[in-house]
Write a protein that holds these residues in place. Structure first.
Motif, PDB file in Angstrom:
ATOM      1  N   GLY A  78    -107.658 -27.064 -43.660  1.00 42.72           N
ATOM      2  CA  GLY A  78    -108.427 -27.673 -42.439  1.00 42.72           C
ATOM      3  C   GLY A  78    -109.357 -26.946 -41.794  1.00 42.72           C
ATOM      4  N   ASP A  79    -110.020 -27.620 -40.684  1.00 39.89           N
ATOM      5  CA  ASP A  79    -110.875 -26.688 -40.339  1.00 39.89           C
ATOM      6  C   ASP A  79    -110.842 -25.868 -38.860  1.00 39.89           C
ATOM      7  N   SER A  80    -111.434 -24.353 -38.737  1.00 41.73           N
ATOM      8  CA  SER A  80    -111.354 -24.147 -37.600  1.00 41.73           C
ATOM      9  C   SER A  80    -111.472 -25.339 -35.984  1.00 41.73           C
ATOM     10  N   LEU A  81    -110.415 -24.617 -35.210  1.00 40.72           N
ATOM     11  CA  LEU A  81    -111.049 -25.335 -33.954  1.00 40.72           C
ATOM     12  C   LEU A  81    -112.443 -25.307 -33.353  1.00 40.72           C
ATOM     13  N   VAL A  82    -112.596 -24.252 -33.439  1.00 36.14           N
ATOM     14  CA  VAL A  82    -113.448 -23.349 -32.417  1.00 36.14           C
ATOM     15  C   VAL A  82    -114.777 -23.492 -33.335  1.00 36.14           C
ATOM     16  N   THR A  83    -114.871 -22.794 -34.549  1.00 36.46           N
ATOM     17  CA  THR A  83    -116.372 -22.850 -35.062  1.00 36.46           C
ATOM     18  C   THR A  83    -116.141 -24.301 -36.009  1.00 36.46           C
ATOM     19  N   GLY A  84    -115.214 -24.936 -36.698  1.00 36.99           N
ATOM     20  CA  GLY A  84    -115.220 -25.814 -37.442  1.00 36.99           C
ATOM     21  C   GLY A  84    -115.762 -25.522 -38.579  1.00 36.99           C
ATOM     22  N   LYS A  85    -115.219 -24.151 -39.494  1.00 34.52           N
ATOM     23  CA  LYS A  85    -115.860 -23.532 -40.481  1.00 34.52           C
ATOM     24  C   LYS A  85    -114.611 -23.394 -41.424  1.00 34.52           C
ATOM     25  N   PRO A  86    -114.340 -23.868 -42.875  1.00 31.98           N
ATOM     26  CA  PRO A  86    -112.580 -23.960 -43.600  1.00 31.98           C
ATOM     27  C   PRO A  86    -112.511 -23.221 -42.701  1.00 31.98           C
ATOM     28  N   VAL A  87    -110.476 -23.105 -42.627  1.00 34.64           N
ATOM     29  CA  VAL A  87    -109.755 -21.657 -42.105  1.00 34.64           C
ATOM     30  C   VAL A  87    -110.068 -20.955 -43.917  1.00 34.64           C
ATOM     31  N   LEU A  88    -110.492 -21.665 -45.194  1.00 36.52           N
ATOM     32  CA  LEU A  88    -109.942 -20.767 -46.208  1.00 36.52           C
ATOM     33  C   LEU A  88    -110.910 -19.740 -46.070  1.00 36.52           C
ATOM     34  N   GLU A  89    -112.468 -20.076 -45.938  1.00 38.45           N
ATOM     35  CA  GLU A  89    -113.854 -19.316 -45.814  1.00 38.45           C
ATOM     36  C   GLU A  89    -113.455 -18.303 -44.615  1.00 38.45           C
ATOM     37  N   GLU A  90    -112.499 -18.450 -43.697  1.00 34.42           N
ATOM     38  CA  GLU A  90    -112.504 -17.273 -42.312  1.00 34.42           C
ATOM     39  C   GLU A  90    -112.124 -16.348 -43.209  1.00 34.42           C
ATOM     40  N   VAL A  91    -110.711 -16.856 -43.610  1.00 32.61           N
ATOM     41  CA  VAL A  91    -109.693 -15.665 -44.057  1.00 32.61           C
ATOM     42  C   VAL A  91    -110.623 -15.400 -45.079  1.00 32.61           C
ATOM     43  N   GLY A  92    -110.768 -15.708 -46.073  1.00 32.64           N
ATOM     44  CA  GLY A  92    -111.562 -14.852 -47.220  1.00 32.64           C
ATOM     45  C   GLY A  92    -113.061 -14.185 -46.681  1.00 32.64           C
ATOM     46  N   LYS A  93    -112.994 -14.197 -45.156  1.00 39.12           N
ATOM     47  CA  LYS A  93    -114.319 -13.740 -45.245  1.00 39.12           C
ATOM     48  C   LYS A  93    -113.581 -12.255 -44.541  1.00 39.12           C
ATOM     49  N   VAL A  94    -112.378 -12.030 -43.784  1.00 37.88           N
ATOM     50  CA  VAL A  94    -112.160 -11.107 -43.845  1.00 37.88           C
ATOM     51  C   VAL A  94    -111.340 -10.673 -44.579  1.00 37.88           C
ATOM     52  N   LEU A  95    -110.691 -11.187 -45.450  1.00 41.01           N
ATOM     53  CA  LEU A  95    -109.386 -10.708 -46.519  1.00 41.01           C
ATOM     54  C   LEU A  95    -109.925  -9.425 -47.585  1.00 41.01           C
ATOM     55  N   ILE A 268    -106.413 -13.444 -36.442  1.00 40.16           N
ATOM     56  CA  ILE A 268    -104.601 -14.101 -36.212  1.00 40.16           C
ATOM     57  C   ILE A 268    -104.878 -13.805 -34.719  1.00 40.16           C
ATOM     58  N   VAL A 269    -104.825 -13.089 -34.066  1.00 40.22           N
ATOM     59  CA  VAL A 269    -105.537 -12.533 -32.926  1.00 40.22           C
ATOM     60  C   VAL A 269    -105.884 -13.424 -31.755  1.00 40.22           C
ATOM     61  N   SER A 270    -106.967 -12.785 -32.624  1.00 41.91           N
ATOM     62  CA  SER A 270    -108.666 -14.279 -32.174  1.00 41.91           C
ATOM     63  C   SER A 270    -107.934 -15.559 -31.572  1.00 41.91           C
ATOM     64  N   ALA A 271    -107.698 -16.581 -32.855  1.00 44.02           N
ATOM     65  CA  ALA A 271    -107.074 -17.563 -33.301  1.00 44.02           C
ATOM     66  C   ALA A 271    -106.038 -17.753 -32.104  1.00 44.02           C
ATOM     67  N   LEU A 272    -104.966 -16.755 -31.803  1.00 42.87           N
ATOM     68  CA  LEU A 272    -104.084 -17.108 -30.925  1.00 42.87           C
ATOM     69  C   LEU A 272    -105.235 -17.010 -29.648  1.00 42.87           C
ATOM     70  N   ASP A 273    -106.281 -16.463 -28.857  1.00 47.55           N
ATOM     71  CA  ASP A 273    -106.498 -16.235 -27.520  1.00 47.55           C
ATOM     72  C   ASP A 273    -107.692 -17.920 -27.565  1.00 47.55           C
ATOM     73  N   GLN A 274    -107.987 -17.824 -28.254  1.00 49.80           N
ATOM     74  CA  GLN A 274    -108.963 -19.338 -28.415  1.00 49.80           C
ATOM     75  C   GLN A 274    -107.565 -21.037 -28.697  1.00 49.80           C
ATOM     76  N   ARG A 275    -106.435 -20.299 -28.291  1.00 51.54           N
ATOM     77  CA  ARG A 275    -105.605 -21.411 -29.420  1.00 51.54           C
ATOM     78  C   ARG A 275    -106.373 -22.338 -30.567  1.00 51.54           C
ATOM     79  N   ASP A 276    -106.391 -21.517 -31.778  1.00 53.55           N
ATOM     80  CA  ASP A 276    -107.151 -22.401 -32.983  1.00 53.55           C
ATOM     81  C   ASP A 276    -105.755 -22.610 -33.756  1.00 53.55           C
ATOM     82  N   TYR A 277    -105.735 -24.128 -33.009  1.00 56.61           N
ATOM     83  CA  TYR A 277    -103.916 -23.904 -34.065  1.00 56.61           C
ATOM     84  C   TYR A 277    -104.494 -24.078 -35.427  1.00 56.61           C
ATOM     85  N   THR A 278    -105.302 -24.686 -36.189  1.00 59.82           N
ATOM     86  CA  THR A 278    -105.049 -25.029 -37.089  1.00 59.82           C
ATOM     87  C   THR A 278    -105.630 -23.213 -38.184  1.00 59.82           C
ATOM     88  N   VAL A 279    -106.606 -22.001 -37.883  1.00 59.54           N
ATOM     89  CA  VAL A 279    -106.320 -21.105 -37.855  1.00 59.54           C
ATOM     90  C   VAL A 279    -104.859 -20.417 -37.394  1.00 59.54           C
TER      91      VAL A 279
END
Lengths: 312, 296
Positions: A78-95, A268-279
């Motif tokens: 799915g896509d991040s509810l906040v940034t609109g980018k695919p979650v896979l991409e977000e994860v790949g960036k910080v992995l 994960i913590v910023s997703a928690l703060d922003q209630r980014d459920y898909t992330v």
């Protein structure tokens, strides 16, 4: 060896299924409406319906489950509810940051823990053994964020040896400086663990008949230690290190927060703060894969160190 | 006739009563005693918090905010002017309650699963233990994160999350001795006497694993308190303004550059509790573990 690897890989499939199922149960079946959680108590009925549709939580539960499994395996998180980018991409960036940190912590933990544990076992009940045991117990008692804060206070704020914030510049020297304190933090806690396991495993091996036989026939103690004792003693250590990886993943979340370092934990913590459920849900799938991968790696290493296991 | 058969003493299990077992374990090493004493002192302080806390933990005093340790405020004040010592004492209650309720539930649920699974055996045992293994592979903190993130931060949800992470280990601990014990003659005798499975499990198997479960309980209580503090530090603890140790460190961390004591005191408190429980449990485990006991 190849047969063993294939067998282990096949065994990982049901484990992955089970772990993903637990994630699904946690995310969907437990009471609570994710749409409500995301939008808050003030949300209108229409907004709730729209959000449920967007998340797919308005479908029948069996269908959701099938979708979830299929999408998890295909990397469609799915896509991040906040940034609109695919979650896979977000994860790949910080992995890469998380992998850097985890690997260097494991290396440090093993480099400190195995010699300490061995030395401790060889000098059982001596002063050093006692200190090492109490010290490792203390190390295990530290919540990772407490030790991180203490390291930060001492070495970054008081002594100013290291940057207080983040992954720093891009040069190799800056990166090394930025990763040092987080690695020390995770590595020392892990070393405490490895020391204890190595010690008890070593003690068990040293009590075996074949060690006594080797001594009786006059094998130099150095050879006994390296060839006979240590190699056998390390088998359980590897398993335990594998189990510890799970704890390490948890501890790295806390460490990343304290040192403000990018990685899965910060995500994960910023997703928690922003209630980014898909992330959040995507992160759970990442952790599910990580758990299965860790188990698999442990099994494989186990087979590599102990030839008896492969033949079973 | 049946009366007299029932009166024949059933062969006693080889292990001593679990209380005796625990007392012997305590006497075997001093660290357990040190751990126990320190832990009990902390429990007493927590229980007495309403009486001994110098201030109300929620009372704000804007004039004396972010003050360092002084005679009036031994451990200083936070950014709302609340007394750190009082908040520490009240926070201890929360940590201990969440920790002990979750671990007691995990003991009860996990222990029951382990005993029943080991006692029933066969395919049932296989499936249950496989499920436990999967549960076991979840790191406590990650599981806690997932559950609390999905259910929302509240005391009840924290307890559920922490209990979930501790069920599998207790199931494992309870299962192994059950399997060993159920083949013994005296259990056979119980069956011959027509005792119900429930009675056999509760009266004849449970006492054998009690000591080990309690020892593991102290170690897992340490983990539970650490997990609760970690979740609170991340911001998934019981909601502010309630005083929690992890939450206090979280707030103190925001002022770490000028008011380091705010995070140092609760950090030391967590460390002390967890270390005392680990000392307690670790010493006892060495003394109780049948593998290590063999040499006696």
């Amino acid at each position: 060896m190849i047969g063993y690897i294939v067998k282990r890989l096949l065994l990982a499939v049901p484990t992955l299924w089970a772990v993903l199922t637990i994630v699904f149960v946690l995310a969907r079946v437990l009471p609570g409406d994710p749409a409500q959680t995301i939008l808050g108590d003030q949300a209108t009925q229409e907004a709730l319906v729209a959000m449920r549709h967007r998340l797919g939580t308005d479908k029948p539960i069996a269908e959701q489950y099938a979708d979830f499994l299929a999408n998890a395996v295909r990397g469609r998180w799915g896509d991040s509810l906040v940034t609109g980018k695919p979650v896979l991409e977000e994860v790949g960036k910080v992995l890469p940051y998380s992998i850097d940190l985890t690997v260097s912590a494991i290396v440090l933990g093993a480099l400190i823990g195995v010699p300490l544990g061995t030395w401790s076992a060889l000098h059982r009940n001596a002063a050093f053994d006692y200190i090492a045991r109490l010290g490792s117990l203390l190390g295990l008692s530290f919540p990772a964020f407490v030790s991180a804060i203490m390291l930060l206070l001492a070495f970054a704020i008081e002594l100013r040896w290291f940057p207080v914030i983040g992954a720093g510049g891009s040069g190799p020297w800056e990166r090394l400086r930025a990763i040092t304190l987080p690695t020390v933090n995770l590595g020392i806690i892990m070393a405490a663990y490895v020391t204890r396991v190595t010690r008890s495993s070593m003690l068990e091996v040293l009590g075996e008949d074949y060690i006594r036989t080797a001594r009786a026939k006059g094998v130099p103690s150095r050879v006994i230690l390296w060839r006979h004792a240590l190699r056998n003693a390390l088998i359980p250590v590897v398993t335990v290190v594998g189990l510890y990886l799970g704890i390490l993943i948890g501890n790295s979340v806390l460490t990343e927060i304290v040192f403000n370092r990018s990685g899965l934990g910060k995500l994960i913590v910023s997703a928690l703060d922003q209630r980014d459920y898909t992330v959040l849900q995507g992160m759970m799938v990442v952790y599910a894969f990580a758990i299965v991968l860790v188990n698999l790696l442990t099994d494989l290493t186990y087979g590599f160190i102990d030839p008896r296991i492969k033949r079973q | 006739m049946t009366e007299s058969i029932a009166a024949v003493p059933v062969e006693r299990p080889a292990a001593a009563h679990w209380l005796l077992q625990l007392r012997r374990a305590f006497n075997a090493n001093a660290t357990s005693w040190v751990g126990l004493v320190v832990f009990l002192v902390i429990v007493a302080l927590a229980l007495l918090a309403p009486l001994i806390a110098p201030y109300d933990p929620l009372d704000q005093d804007i004039i004396s905010r972010l003050e360092g340790p002084s005679a009036a405020h031994w451990f200083g004040t936070d950014s709302y002017g609340r007394d750190t010592l009082s908040r520490l004492l009240w926070g201890a209650r929360l940590s201990l309650v969440i920790g002990s309720v979750s671990i007691l539930s995990a003991m009860l649920i996990g222990g029951t699963i382990g005993i029943v699974s080991g006692y029933v055996g066969g395919k049932f045992d296989l499936v249950v233990m496989q499920a436990m293994d999967v549960l076991l592979s979840f790191p406590s903190l990650i599981m806690g994160l997932m559950v609390v993130a999905m259910l929302g931060p509240s005391m009840g949800n924290l307890i559920i999350a922490i209990a979930l992470t501790a069920i599998a280990p207790f199931a494992r601990i309870a299962r192994a001795p059950t399997i060993a014990v159920k083949e013994r003659d005296y259990i056979e005798a119980c069956r011959a006497l027509g005792y119900s499975d429930l009675r056999i499990m509760a009266v004849h198997i449970l006492p054998n694993i009690m000591a080990e479960i309690l020892v593991m309980g102290s170690l897992w209580l340490a983990t539970a308190i650490r997990t609760e503090a970690s979740l609170s530090f991340i911001g998934l603890g019981v909601r502010p303004p309630v005083a929690t140790w992890g939450g206090m460190i979280r707030e103190g961390f925001e002022n770490i550059l000028d008011s380091a004591w705010l995070s140092i005191f609760p950090s030391l408190a967590i460390l002390l509790v967890v270390f005392s429980l680990n000392m307690l449990g670790d010493g006892l485990r060495d003394a109780i573990d049948p593998k290590l006991r063999g040499g006696e």
